[in-house]
Motif scaffolding. Structure first.
Motif, PDB file in Angstrom:
ATOM      1  N   SER A 212     -31.090  -1.912 -36.936  1.00  0.00           N
ATOM      2  CA  SER A 212     -31.861  -1.791 -35.699  1.00  0.00           C
ATOM      3  C   SER A 212     -31.055  -1.091 -34.617  1.00  0.00           C
ATOM      4  O   SER A 212     -29.829  -1.042 -34.659  1.00  0.00           O
ATOM      5  CB  SER A 212     -32.254  -3.189 -35.198  1.00  0.00           C
ATOM      6  OG  SER A 212     -31.093  -3.961 -34.926  1.00  0.00           O
ATOM      7  N   GLU A 213     -31.746  -0.530 -33.670  1.00  0.00           N
ATOM      8  CA  GLU A 213     -31.149   0.090 -32.491  1.00  0.00           C
ATOM      9  C   GLU A 213     -30.112   1.146 -32.870  1.00  0.00           C
ATOM     10  O   GLU A 213     -29.018   1.197 -32.345  1.00  0.00           O
ATOM     11  CB  GLU A 213     -30.518  -0.965 -31.578  1.00  0.00           C
ATOM     12  CG  GLU A 213     -31.527  -1.938 -30.988  1.00  0.00           C
ATOM     13  CD  GLU A 213     -30.870  -2.874 -29.999  1.00  0.00           C
ATOM     14  OE1 GLU A 213     -29.944  -3.591 -30.379  1.00  0.00           O
ATOM     15  OE2 GLU A 213     -31.288  -2.853 -28.842  1.00  0.00           O
ATOM     16  N   TYR A 214     -30.498   1.994 -33.821  1.00  0.00           N
ATOM     17  CA  TYR A 214     -29.594   3.065 -34.241  1.00  0.00           C
ATOM     18  C   TYR A 214     -29.381   4.053 -33.092  1.00  0.00           C
ATOM     19  O   TYR A 214     -30.331   4.515 -32.469  1.00  0.00           O
ATOM     20  CB  TYR A 214     -30.185   3.791 -35.456  1.00  0.00           C
ATOM     21  CG  TYR A 214     -29.516   5.105 -35.745  1.00  0.00           C
ATOM     22  CD1 TYR A 214     -28.311   5.152 -36.424  1.00  0.00           C
ATOM     23  CD2 TYR A 214     -30.067   6.290 -35.280  1.00  0.00           C
ATOM     24  CE1 TYR A 214     -27.693   6.359 -36.670  1.00  0.00           C
ATOM     25  CE2 TYR A 214     -29.462   7.503 -35.521  1.00  0.00           C
ATOM     26  CZ  TYR A 214     -28.267   7.523 -36.223  1.00  0.00           C
ATOM     27  OH  TYR A 214     -27.645   8.716 -36.451  1.00  0.00           O
ATOM     28  N   VAL A 215     -28.135   4.390 -32.826  1.00  0.00           N
ATOM     29  CA  VAL A 215     -27.798   5.402 -31.834  1.00  0.00           C
ATOM     30  C   VAL A 215     -26.708   6.289 -32.428  1.00  0.00           C
ATOM     31  O   VAL A 215     -25.698   5.784 -32.918  1.00  0.00           O
ATOM     32  CB  VAL A 215     -27.291   4.768 -30.516  1.00  0.00           C
ATOM     33  CG1 VAL A 215     -26.845   5.853 -29.546  1.00  0.00           C
ATOM     34  CG2 VAL A 215     -28.398   3.942 -29.877  1.00  0.00           C
ATOM     35  N   PRO A 216     -26.876   7.614 -32.413  1.00  0.00           N
ATOM     36  CA  PRO A 216     -25.896   8.505 -33.026  1.00  0.00           C
ATOM     37  C   PRO A 216     -24.518   8.401 -32.385  1.00  0.00           C
ATOM     38  O   PRO A 216     -24.390   8.109 -31.191  1.00  0.00           O
ATOM     39  CB  PRO A 216     -26.489   9.899 -32.785  1.00  0.00           C
ATOM     40  CG  PRO A 216     -27.923   9.668 -32.503  1.00  0.00           C
ATOM     41  CD  PRO A 216     -28.011   8.329 -31.843  1.00  0.00           C
ATOM     42  N   PHE A 217     -23.497   8.605 -33.178  1.00  0.00           N
ATOM     43  CA  PHE A 217     -22.100   8.737 -32.747  1.00  0.00           C
ATOM     44  C   PHE A 217     -21.449   7.437 -32.294  1.00  0.00           C
ATOM     45  O   PHE A 217     -20.266   7.416 -31.969  1.00  0.00           O
ATOM     46  CB  PHE A 217     -21.945   9.768 -31.605  1.00  0.00           C
ATOM     47  CG  PHE A 217     -22.582  11.087 -31.897  1.00  0.00           C
ATOM     48  CD1 PHE A 217     -22.071  11.910 -32.874  1.00  0.00           C
ATOM     49  CD2 PHE A 217     -23.699  11.502 -31.211  1.00  0.00           C
ATOM     50  CE1 PHE A 217     -22.668  13.128 -33.166  1.00  0.00           C
ATOM     51  CE2 PHE A 217     -24.309  12.718 -31.483  1.00  0.00           C
ATOM     52  CZ  PHE A 217     -23.779  13.538 -32.467  1.00  0.00           C
ATOM     53  N   GLU A 218     -22.214   6.336 -32.254  1.00  0.00           N
ATOM     54  CA  GLU A 218     -21.665   5.147 -31.608  1.00  0.00           C
ATOM     55  C   GLU A 218     -20.510   4.523 -32.396  1.00  0.00           C
ATOM     56  O   GLU A 218     -19.499   4.134 -31.825  1.00  0.00           O
ATOM     57  CB  GLU A 218     -22.770   4.112 -31.394  1.00  0.00           C
ATOM     58  CG  GLU A 218     -22.367   3.039 -30.400  1.00  0.00           C
ATOM     59  CD  GLU A 218     -23.562   2.421 -29.707  1.00  0.00           C
ATOM     60  OE1 GLU A 218     -23.370   1.795 -28.659  1.00  0.00           O
ATOM     61  OE2 GLU A 218     -24.697   2.566 -30.186  1.00  0.00           O
ATOM     62  N   TYR A 219     -20.654   4.433 -33.705  1.00  0.00           N
ATOM     63  CA  TYR A 219     -19.595   3.843 -34.527  1.00  0.00           C
ATOM     64  C   TYR A 219     -19.215   4.835 -35.620  1.00  0.00           C
ATOM     65  O   TYR A 219     -19.764   4.803 -36.726  1.00  0.00           O
ATOM     66  CB  TYR A 219     -20.063   2.522 -35.149  1.00  0.00           C
ATOM     67  CG  TYR A 219     -20.386   1.454 -34.132  1.00  0.00           C
ATOM     68  CD1 TYR A 219     -19.429   1.037 -33.215  1.00  0.00           C
ATOM     69  CD2 TYR A 219     -21.644   0.873 -34.083  1.00  0.00           C
ATOM     70  CE1 TYR A 219     -19.724   0.072 -32.269  1.00  0.00           C
ATOM     71  CE2 TYR A 219     -21.943  -0.104 -33.150  1.00  0.00           C
ATOM     72  CZ  TYR A 219     -20.980  -0.499 -32.251  1.00  0.00           C
ATOM     73  OH  TYR A 219     -21.270  -1.465 -31.311  1.00  0.00           O
ATOM     74  N   PRO A 220     -18.270   5.724 -35.348  1.00  0.00           N
ATOM     75  CA  PRO A 220     -17.959   6.799 -36.296  1.00  0.00           C
ATOM     76  C   PRO A 220     -17.389   6.324 -37.618  1.00  0.00           C
ATOM     77  O   PRO A 220     -17.458   7.027 -38.619  1.00  0.00           O
ATOM     78  CB  PRO A 220     -16.930   7.650 -35.530  1.00  0.00           C
ATOM     79  CG  PRO A 220     -16.317   6.721 -34.535  1.00  0.00           C
ATOM     80  CD  PRO A 220     -17.428   5.795 -34.142  1.00  0.00           C
ATOM     81  N   HIS A 221     -16.803   5.103 -37.639  1.00  0.00           N
ATOM     82  CA  HIS A 221     -16.172   4.623 -38.868  1.00  0.00           C
ATOM     83  C   HIS A 221     -17.086   3.734 -39.702  1.00  0.00           C
ATOM     84  O   HIS A 221     -16.703   3.309 -40.794  1.00  0.00           O
ATOM     85  CB  HIS A 221     -14.891   3.856 -38.532  1.00  0.00           C
ATOM     86  CG  HIS A 221     -13.869   4.681 -37.808  1.00  0.00           C
ATOM     87  ND1 HIS A 221     -13.433   5.895 -38.273  1.00  0.00           N
ATOM     88  CD2 HIS A 221     -13.211   4.468 -36.631  1.00  0.00           C
ATOM     89  CE1 HIS A 221     -12.541   6.406 -37.428  1.00  0.00           C
ATOM     90  NE2 HIS A 221     -12.400   5.566 -36.421  1.00  0.00           N
ATOM     91  N   GLN A 222     -18.276   3.427 -39.185  1.00  0.00           N
ATOM     92  CA  GLN A 222     -19.154   2.536 -39.936  1.00  0.00           C
ATOM     93  C   GLN A 222     -19.770   3.269 -41.131  1.00  0.00           C
ATOM     94  O   GLN A 222     -20.112   4.447 -41.063  1.00  0.00           O
ATOM     95  CB  GLN A 222     -20.283   1.994 -39.051  1.00  0.00           C
ATOM     96  CG  GLN A 222     -21.118   0.917 -39.735  1.00  0.00           C
ATOM     97  CD  GLN A 222     -22.039   0.194 -38.768  1.00  0.00           C
ATOM     98  OE1 GLN A 222     -22.055   0.505 -37.584  1.00  0.00           O
ATOM     99  NE2 GLN A 222     -22.787  -0.774 -39.268  1.00  0.00           N
ATOM    100  N   VAL A 223     -19.896   2.542 -42.236  1.00  0.00           N
ATOM    101  CA  VAL A 223     -20.430   3.117 -43.470  1.00  0.00           C
ATOM    102  C   VAL A 223     -21.894   3.503 -43.285  1.00  0.00           C
ATOM    103  O   VAL A 223     -22.687   2.724 -42.763  1.00  0.00           O
ATOM    104  CB  VAL A 223     -20.289   2.110 -44.630  1.00  0.00           C
ATOM    105  CG1 VAL A 223     -20.961   2.670 -45.891  1.00  0.00           C
ATOM    106  CG2 VAL A 223     -18.828   1.816 -44.897  1.00  0.00           C
TER     107      VAL A 223
END
Length: 412
Positions: A212-223
């Protein structure tokens, strides 16, 4: 003696710089505590090593500018491809307020630069070069305006001066954003830093279609869960954006709507995304866009810092260093006392302040890297990642170009 790296060697060197930056941030508590982005940490070490090698033995390295530009364009295209209009509306009044704050700072930045230049007895247009032309504008704007200042306004060495100022801004923009946000967060008790275990758990939890609440670039290391088909389709979208950007750059050259290539890449992404989704009902794979966008961001910053020739900064005249030092202080104070306050004095406002430092002194990729370093440690800031990329990449360049044109017309 200068060694020229082709695209392959440049890519290898950039990856080494990123791995070095990740190692340093993980091992050095100071870098992690003050949220210094990994590309900045590794890139500065590489630039310092390059300076020592040049000073001792006279060797220097020139990297592939074409490859660096390509990754920059892919990053900006990924911003456009991530910007569907329904999500952009979530920025609401906050986007308008932030844009107002940024616009006011562009005027202030030029006022500081030109006033100090006049007081120091040099051409006030040099203060403009050490103002929004290079700091808010970055290397691209510095290169575009350098010839104009030299030919039409008689500023000798304006291009070299602009590149040196933009280089200074790129470094400082990546250094002051994280510590400023951390200071604001701690002072107003806005968030609690996450433990290493919490960060590792989040990064190892795949981001899929149910997230939910996907936002680009927020967590660059998340799978991210993507497939080969998604990746191929997304590469086709990027190719379309870059082709559109190249065509429009040539088509608009010399016209009233002439814009930098990266702005056309972003605009192409916005148009392509919303036409495919809104008109043809084509599903866009956000997770694949996010993977390519984050990878391009990191590689671009690594290449930009790897290619720095710090000895060129040593050639800057004393007055210019005074101006750039004053601009750094002005940026930090403005972000802390103006941007942070008018955006609500909350956690999102602190992340936005870090982002403003990034593109107010350096470039939009630096702004995103600053915000990633903060949100990786303290948690999500969807509002900041909705506002900053589009504002910093598109609206700011239009406003900056308008302000510069008005100032030059006055002095002409």
């Amino acid at each position: 003696m200068d060694f020229t790296f082709n695209a392959f060697y440049t890519l290898i060197a950039a990856v080494i710089v990123l791995l070095l930056g990740r190692f340093l941030v993980n091992k050095i508590d100071f870098l992690r505590r003050y949220n210094i982005p990994e590309p900045v940490a590794g890139g500065l070490v590489a630039a310092i090593i390059s300076l020592l090698v040049h000073s001792l033995w006279g060797y220097s390295i020139t990297t592939s500018a074409e490859l660096q530009t390509s990754f920059m364009l892919i990053f900006f295209a990924s911003i456009g491809l991530s910007a569907n209009f329904s999500k952009l509306r979530e920025g609401g009044i906050g986007l308008v307020i932030f844009l107002f704050a940024v616009s006011a700072f562009i005027i202030l930045q030029n006022a500081v630069g030109m006033s100090l230049a006049t007081l120091l007895g040099i051409d006030p247009l040099i203060g403009l070069i050490a103002g929004s032309v290079t700091l808010t504008g970055g290397h691209g704007t510095a290169g575009a305006w350098g010839e104009i200042f030299e030919v039409e306004h008689g500023i000798q060495g304006a291009l070299a001066l602009g590149m040196a100022s933009a280089t200074f801004g790129l470094i400082i923009g990546g250094i002051i954003g994280g510590p400023l946000a951390k200071l604001l967060i701690n002072r107003y008790n806005l968030a609690t830093a996450r433990t290493d275990q919490q960060i590792e758990t989040r990064d190892n939890t795949p981001m899929d279609s149910t997230t939910s609440e996907y936002v680009p670039f927020e967590y660059p290391h998340q799978v991210r869960l993507i497939t080969a088909d998604n990746a191929i389709t997304t590469l086709g979208l990027f190719a379309g954006c870059l082709a559109f950007a190249e065509f429009m750059t040539g088509f608009s050259r010399g016209t009233a709507f002439e814009l930098p290539t990266f702005v056309w890449a972003l605009a192409g992404g916005v148009i392509l995304r919303n036409v495919l989704e809104g008109v043809f009902k084509v599903q866009i794979f956000d997770r694949a866009i996010d993977v390519f966008g984050n990878a391009s961001l990191s590689l671009y910053l690594a290449m930009a810092l790897l290619s720095l020739k710090l000895w060129q900064l040593a050639d800057l005249a004393g007055p210019l260093m005074v101006i750039l030092g004053a601009q750094t202080i002005t940026m930090a104070l403005y972000a802390g006392f103006v941007t942070f306050r008018i955006m609500g004095k909350n956690y999102d406002a602190a992340v936005l302040a870090a982002g403003h430092c990034g593109f107010g002194m350096g470039a939009t990729p630096t702004a995103v890297a600053n915000m990633q370093a903060i949100t990786n440690m303290y948690g999500a800031s969807h509002k900041a990642f909705l506002i900053v990329p589009l504002c910093g990449a598109f609206f700011v360049d239009l406003i900056n170009a308008t302000v510069i044109q008005m100032i030059l017309k006055f002095f002409a």
